[in-house]
Each structure stands twice: as C-alpha cells, then as structure tokens.
Design a protein around this motif. Structure first.
Motif, PDB file in Angstrom:
ATOM      1  N   GLY A 159       0.813  -1.229   0.000  1.00 36.71           N
ATOM      2  CA  GLY A 159       0.000   0.000   0.000  1.00 36.71           C
ATOM      3  C   GLY A 159       0.834   1.260   0.000  1.00 36.71           C
ATOM      4  O   GLY A 159       0.353   2.330  -0.340  1.00 36.71           O
ATOM      5  N   ASN A 312      -4.522  -4.316   5.381  1.00 35.28           N
ATOM      6  CA  ASN A 312      -3.558  -4.574   4.303  1.00 35.28           C
ATOM      7  C   ASN A 312      -4.107  -4.106   2.969  1.00 35.28           C
ATOM      8  O   ASN A 312      -5.320  -4.130   2.731  1.00 35.28           O
ATOM      9  CB  ASN A 312      -3.233  -6.069   4.198  1.00 35.28           C
ATOM     10  CG  ASN A 312      -2.105  -6.515   5.107  1.00 35.28           C
ATOM     11  OD1 ASN A 312      -2.176  -7.561   5.747  1.00 35.28           O
ATOM     12  ND2 ASN A 312      -1.044  -5.733   5.171  1.00 35.28           N
ATOM     13  N   ASN A 313      -3.193  -3.767   2.107  1.00 32.18           N
ATOM     14  CA  ASN A 313      -3.530  -3.368   0.748  1.00 32.18           C
ATOM     15  C   ASN A 313      -4.000  -4.600  -0.061  1.00 32.18           C
ATOM     16  O   ASN A 313      -3.686  -5.742   0.279  1.00 32.18           O
ATOM     17  CB  ASN A 313      -2.274  -2.752   0.111  1.00 32.18           C
ATOM     18  CG  ASN A 313      -2.427  -2.490  -1.348  1.00 32.18           C
ATOM     19  OD1 ASN A 313      -1.909  -3.220  -2.180  1.00 32.18           O
ATOM     20  ND2 ASN A 313      -3.173  -1.461  -1.685  1.00 32.18           N
ATOM     21  N   THR A 316      -1.083  -6.769  -1.293  1.00 33.23           N
ATOM     22  CA  THR A 316      -0.472  -7.512  -0.191  1.00 33.23           C
ATOM     23  C   THR A 316      -1.286  -8.788   0.065  1.00 33.23           C
ATOM     24  O   THR A 316      -0.731  -9.891   0.094  1.00 33.23           O
ATOM     25  CB  THR A 316      -0.473  -6.653   1.101  1.00 33.23           C
ATOM     26  OG1 THR A 316      -0.044  -5.340   0.791  1.00 33.23           O
ATOM     27  CG2 THR A 316       0.391  -7.255   2.167  1.00 33.23           C
TER      28      THR A 316
HETATM   29  C1  LIG Z   1      -2.398   9.906   2.815  1.00 35.33           C
HETATM   30  C2  LIG Z   1      -2.265   8.433   2.700  1.00 35.33           C
HETATM   31  C3  LIG Z   1      -3.020   7.735   1.755  1.00 35.33           C
HETATM   32  C4  LIG Z   1      -2.910   6.360   1.655  1.00 35.33           C
HETATM   33  N1  LIG Z   1      -3.661   5.716   0.712  1.00 35.33           N
HETATM   34  C5  LIG Z   1      -3.587   4.365   0.621  1.00 35.33           C
HETATM   35  C6  LIG Z   1      -4.382   3.669  -0.327  1.00 35.33           C
HETATM   36  O1  LIG Z   1      -5.129   4.263  -1.119  1.00 35.33           O
HETATM   37  N2  LIG Z   1      -4.284   2.314  -0.370  1.00 35.33           N
HETATM   38  C7  LIG Z   1      -3.451   1.623   0.489  1.00 35.33           C
HETATM   39  O2  LIG Z   1      -3.426   0.400   0.432  1.00 35.33           O
HETATM   40  N3  LIG Z   1      -2.688   2.254   1.383  1.00 35.33           N
HETATM   41  C8  LIG Z   1      -2.740   3.606   1.485  1.00 35.33           C
HETATM   42  N4  LIG Z   1      -1.981   4.244   2.424  1.00 35.33           N
HETATM   43  C9  LIG Z   1      -1.162   3.431   3.339  1.00 35.33           C
HETATM   44  C10 LIG Z   1      -2.004   2.913   4.518  1.00 35.33           C
HETATM   45  O3  LIG Z   1      -2.012   3.899   5.536  1.00 35.33           O
HETATM   46  C11 LIG Z   1      -1.433   1.624   5.119  1.00 35.33           C
HETATM   47  O4  LIG Z   1      -0.058   1.750   5.313  1.00 35.33           O
HETATM   48  C12 LIG Z   1      -1.700   0.402   4.242  1.00 35.33           C
HETATM   49  O5  LIG Z   1      -3.057   0.283   3.892  1.00 35.33           O
HETATM   50  C13 LIG Z   1      -1.301  -0.851   5.003  1.00 35.33           C
HETATM   51  O6  LIG Z   1      -1.379  -1.968   4.160  1.00 35.33           O
HETATM   52  P1  LIG Z   1      -0.071  -2.696   3.622  1.00 35.33           P
HETATM   53  O7  LIG Z   1       0.816  -2.952   4.835  1.00 35.33           O
HETATM   54  O8  LIG Z   1      -0.557  -3.948   3.016  1.00 35.33           O
HETATM   55  O9  LIG Z   1       0.581  -1.767   2.661  1.00 35.33           O
HETATM   56  C14 LIG Z   1      -2.047   5.640   2.534  1.00 35.33           C
HETATM   57  C15 LIG Z   1      -1.284   6.349   3.466  1.00 35.33           C
HETATM   58  C16 LIG Z   1      -1.379   7.716   3.538  1.00 35.33           C
HETATM   59  C17 LIG Z   1      -0.558   8.436   4.561  1.00 35.33           C
END
Ligand SMILES: Cc1cc2nc3c(=O)[nH]c(=O)nc-3n(C[C@H](O)[C@H](O)[C@H](O)COP(=O)(O)O)c2cc1C
Ligand code: SF4
Length: 519
Positions: A159, A312-313, A316
């Motif tokens: 993500g 999680n994204n 992921t």
């Molecule tokens: C402003 C902002 C926008 C975000 N947008 C997304 C998003 O659209 N999709 C996403 O998966 N993570 C996004 N993230 C990251 C998430 O906060 C988070 O780290 C993530 O969903 C965790 O999943 P992962 O560990 O599988 O990456 C964003 C973070 C920030 C700070």
C-alpha cells in the motif's frame, strides 16, 4: 451420426479501462455478428492483460494458444469475421499468440498470474487455474505457522509504507480478544495507480482467498473490503465473486468443510484521498468522517470498532495465496535485498505503452520506461517521472538507472509507494507541478493538524508568487522552510510527504523556479 460443433471461446475484458475504451459495445457487436453468421461463440468477460494501449483486446482460443486482436472497435468487427479471426485468421489488428508478446513474455506474473486469463467470477475457473490451493494448505497448518510463512516470504505491504506483513499479522494473532477483523484497503487513491483495481476486476477470488487465509491465521471471522466509490465495475465484480464463493462454500460458516467461519463484505468509501490512510479508513468504515487517528494504539491492537485489525492493501493480501500454495521460499526467491517478491508496476501518464508490468524487484526505471513503456507517448524526451503517487518525489532522467526497490529509491530520496509511475516529457513545468502538490494537499487535507491544513494553503500562495516571479529568492526560502515544517510537524503522511514532490522538483529542476524571475 452428426458431429458435435464445438463453440469457440472468445475473451473480451470487462475491466474498467477496456470498458472506457468501448469493450462493452465490441462484445455486443461480436455476439450479434456471430449470431448473424451462425457461428457458435462462447464469449467470456475476463480481466485485462494490462496492455492498455491495445484495449479493447479481444482474444480467441485456438489450437496454438490464445490469439490477440486489438485495439478493436465496433467498426472492425465485420472485417474481423471476414478474416476468420474466430479461428485465429490474419488481420491488421492481430498480434499473434498473446503469451508470446514481448510485453507479457518478459514479465514474472506471480500475483497477477490469472488476471486476464480466467473468468473473474467463476470459482470453477479459479480452482482449475490453481486457486484455493493456498487456503487448502493453510488449513493443514497452525495459525503461528501461517504467520511465520508470510514473515519468511519477506512480503512487505504494497500500500505504500512497505511494513513487513508477517509482523503485522503476528501482532494481531497475539491479541486475546473474541473478535478480530481483516480489512482490505482498496481505496487506491494514488495518481497513476490501477493495480488494485485491475486485480479486483480480473481475479477478485485471489483477494477473497488471501483475506480468508488472513482471517484463519489471526482468528478473525469477519472481513471488509474498503473500496473507493469511483470503482463501480470493481464493486460489481467483487460482489459477484463473493456471492460465488459463498455459493461454493469458500466463504461463510463452514469454509471448505473445515467448520471455520469467514464472512466478507464490500464497503464503499466516498472518495477522499485521506481515507486511504489506514486509521482514516477505519474511521470511515465505522461510518464516521475520514480523519486520522492518533497512533498508538496501532490498528493491529485497537483497530476497527476498537478491536485488533489487520489492515492490508489489495496486492499484499492477493500475494498471500501463492505464498501458502508454493511456500515462502518460492516467493522470497524473487527480488533483491530487503525487497522480496514481485511488484505490479503501473506505467501511466505520457507513455507510449501504458499498463501493468509485474516483475521481481530490481529492474531499473530505464527498463520500465523504454523496454516496456516504449518511451513517451508524445515522442519527446522523458524529463522526469513521479514514482509512488502524488506524494512521491520527482526523479530526473539522469537517475533513471536506479533499481526499482524500496532501498534503492529511498537512497536517492524517492519512494516506491504503491508502484505507480507517472511519466512527463520535456514540456513539463516543474514549478507548476510543485504548486499542484501543495494544492492537492490543501484539497485533500483532513484538517486535523495545522502544518498540513494551513501549511498547504500557504504553500499554494507562496508557489503562486514564485510562478509570477515575485521576490523569488525570499519566496523560495519560505517554501523550503514551509516544507520543513510540514515534514516535521504533520500528523500523517499526507502533510508529511507533500514536501517530497515540491523539494525534489526544486532540487532537480531549479531552473523552472528561477526562470520566472528572469522573465
Ligand atoms: C495519505 C495516505 C493515503 C494512503 N492511501 C492508501 C491507499 O489508497 N491504499 C493503500 O493500500 N494504502 C494507502 N496508504 C497506506 C495505509 O495507511 C497503510 O499503510 C496500508 O493500507 C497498510 O497496508 P499494507 O501494509 O498492506 O501496505 C495511505 C497512506 C497515507 C498516509
Ligand atoms: S497531515 Fe493533513 S491529512 Fe494528515 S492528520 Fe494532518 S491535517 Fe489530516
């Protein structure tokens, strides 16, 4: 005795990008032309192969493999039949066997192995192409061993933050509460990104399986997919796939006859960029205004409705089934350094061959832009790319030899984020791009902290003065100080990372900021 006439399988994508380019009308035209010519076609609506410059891409199953034609318009349809495309006949839109196309052949499709290949809402097709082997394997393992396999694979969150997935899961597993949740972040707000959408529209059952494995691993019985409302086709396909999984007992009270429960629902977000940040996403899922929660506590400890939650994204979670099915080592063997596995990279903006490239970490930006992308769409020199969404740094052409992995990009002050690459040619005005970054932040700020809420608005004003060539030196210094304040003082990544595109533009393209003063 009459010989049985076999119907011919024809694949036409129902992916949003293909639909936006006319795939629905093409599918209808092919169906009616086939009826008129008494040709028995079986039209299957698949996902996209990720070669967007060829969409709508129509594929026909022949004895020597699937043969591709594209981009097909309704006007081309009679001519395609005249050329015998339904048996692989020669036509000017023909590209030969799809799998032999260099763009696809040189990829390492691991997470996307079924995308564009199968019918996305058919459980039978999914299982016939290796689906649910990961979940089957997971049922033979202890919860701790499932989490260990994910840790050993080296999978990091796709993500943006690249946090090790196994460690997150272990934190949730270690919490002693009767209810936990698995949430999937499908907000996909980054500019130039579409991997989540492509996967949800092309192979949603991989995500369903990944979430079910996550639930099993940490003891959660309820999952939510938080989907942006701008993805109506993904919503429809996900809901069809989830219904099919319930019907086939891969979801519900007795998953695969195990006696274990896992339920899954799609919830729609209202389309705010900040709702992609995980704590805002949880607020929004709870029905509240999308606003950052102060951390700690982490969502893994106190997440949705105050209970331990995996966030999680899409990519992921969709990478988990193959890790379980083929083992942690299989996945770990792809990649370089601490960036293990493969990454679906999205090529967008001013690029000749835009689309999705899944490769192990470690290839260079140059390979992506020129070998896969074919250079700019305008035919002009590529001046810069922005990697990692609207908060990512601009990388100048002199650094295109950089490897695409988390550490190598961080070493040059950039970030990989969700793997989106937006391309700009030499006509781009980088001072305008810096203004755009501030404006984006001002529009999307949740308003909770001052450096972001006020700073981004002041940033737009400072940039406007620079663009007009007013007191350039003083305003450039002010801009740098403002960026430092936002970087250090913002509560979350939106305000905290907005300085990256601004300062990288300033660092690599100072002439675009100073030229104003001279003129
Ligand atoms: C402003 C902002 C926008 C975000 N947008 C997304 C998003 O659209 N999709 C996403 O998966 N993570 C996004 N993230 C990251 C998430 O906060 C988070 O780290 C993530 O969903 C965790 O999943 P992962 O560990 O599988 O990456 C964003 C973070 C920030 C700070
Ligand atoms: S940095 Fe911006 S988006 Fe993040 S909490 Fe502060 S005001 Fe909200």
């Amino acid at each position: 005795m009459a010989t049985e006439v076999m119907s011919i399988d024809v694949y036409i994508p129902r992916d949003s990008s293909a639909l936006s380019l006319g795939a629905e009308a093409v599918a209808q035209a092919i169906a009616s032309e086939a009826r008129a010519r008494k040709i028995d076609l079986n039209i299957i609506r698949n996902g996209s192969r990720g070669m967007y410059w060829l969409e709508p891409l129509v594929e026909v199953v022949t004895a020597y493999g699937r043969v591709a034609y594209g981009p097909v318009t309704v006007r081309d349809v009679p001519g395609l039949f005249d050329a015998g495309f339904h048996t692989g006949g020669t036509h000017k839109l023909g590209h030969g066997v799809t799998d032999d196309l260099q763009f696809l052949k040189s990829q390492q499709r691991v997470t996307f192995e079924r995308v564009g290949i199968t019918d996305p809402v058919s459980v039978a097709d999914y299982v016939a192409h290796g689906g649910y082997q990961g979940l089957r394997q997971a049922f033979s393992m202890s919860q701790a061993d499932i989490v260990q396999a994910v840790t050993d694979s080296g999978l990091r969150g796709r993500g943006g933050a690249a946090f090790p997935t196994g460690i997150k899961w272990k934190t949730v597993l270690d919490q002693q509460t009767p209810q936990k949740y698995v949430t999937c972040n499908a907000d996909e707000g980054d500019s130039g990104t579409f991997a989540d959408r492509m996967l949800m529209e092309g192979d949603p059952l991989t995500l369903v399986e990944g979430m079910t494995i996550a639930g099993l691993a940490v003891g959660a019985t309820q999952g939510y997919i938080y989907l942006r409302c701008e993805y109506p086709h993904a919503q429809k396909i996900l809901n069809e796939a989830i219904a099919a999984a319930y019907q086939a007992r891969y979801l519900g009270a007795d998953v695969m006859g195990s006696g274990r429960r896992f339920d899954l629902e799609v919830r729609l977000g209202a389309g705010a960029y900040i709702c992609g940040e995980e704590t805002s996403m949880l607020e929004s899922l709870e029905g509240k205004r999308g606003e950052i929660r102060v951390r700690p506590p982490l969502p893994a400890i106190k997440g949705l409705f105050g209970l331990p939650t995996i966030v999680n994204n899409v990519i992921t979670l969709a990478s988990v089934p193959i890790i379980l099915a083929k083992g942690a080592t299989f996945y770990r063997d792809f990649g370089t350094g601490k960036s293990r596995g493969t990454l679906p990279i999205q090529l967008a903006g001013n690029i000749k061959r835009g689309g999705l490239v899944e490769r192990a970490f470690g290839l260079t930006l140059k390979e992506l832009l020129y070998d896969y992308g074919g250079g700019s769409a305008s035919g002009r020199a590529i001046r810069t790319v922005q990697v990692g969404g609207p908060l990512g740094a601009y990388i100048p052409a002199s650094q295109f030899d950089v490897q695409v992995d988390y550490e190598a990009l961080s070493a040059i002050g950039a970030l990989l984020g969700h793997g989106g690459i937006v391309v700009f040619d030499d006509t781009v005005d980088m001072a305008r791009m810096a203004r755009y970054a501030m404006e984006f932040c001002a529009i999307e700020s949740c308003g909770k902290c001052t450096p972001c809420r006020i700073g981004s608005t002041r940033g737009v004003e400072v940039m406007d003065r620079i663009l007009k060539g007013v007191d350039t030196d003083r305003n450039l210094q002010l801009l740098e100080e403002l960026c430092e304040t936002m970087l250090q003082g913002s509560l979350c990544g939106l305000g905290g990372m907005t300085p990256f595109p601004v300062t990288s533009a300033l660092k690599h393209f100072p002439e675009d900021f100073r030229a104003r003063a001279r003129h």
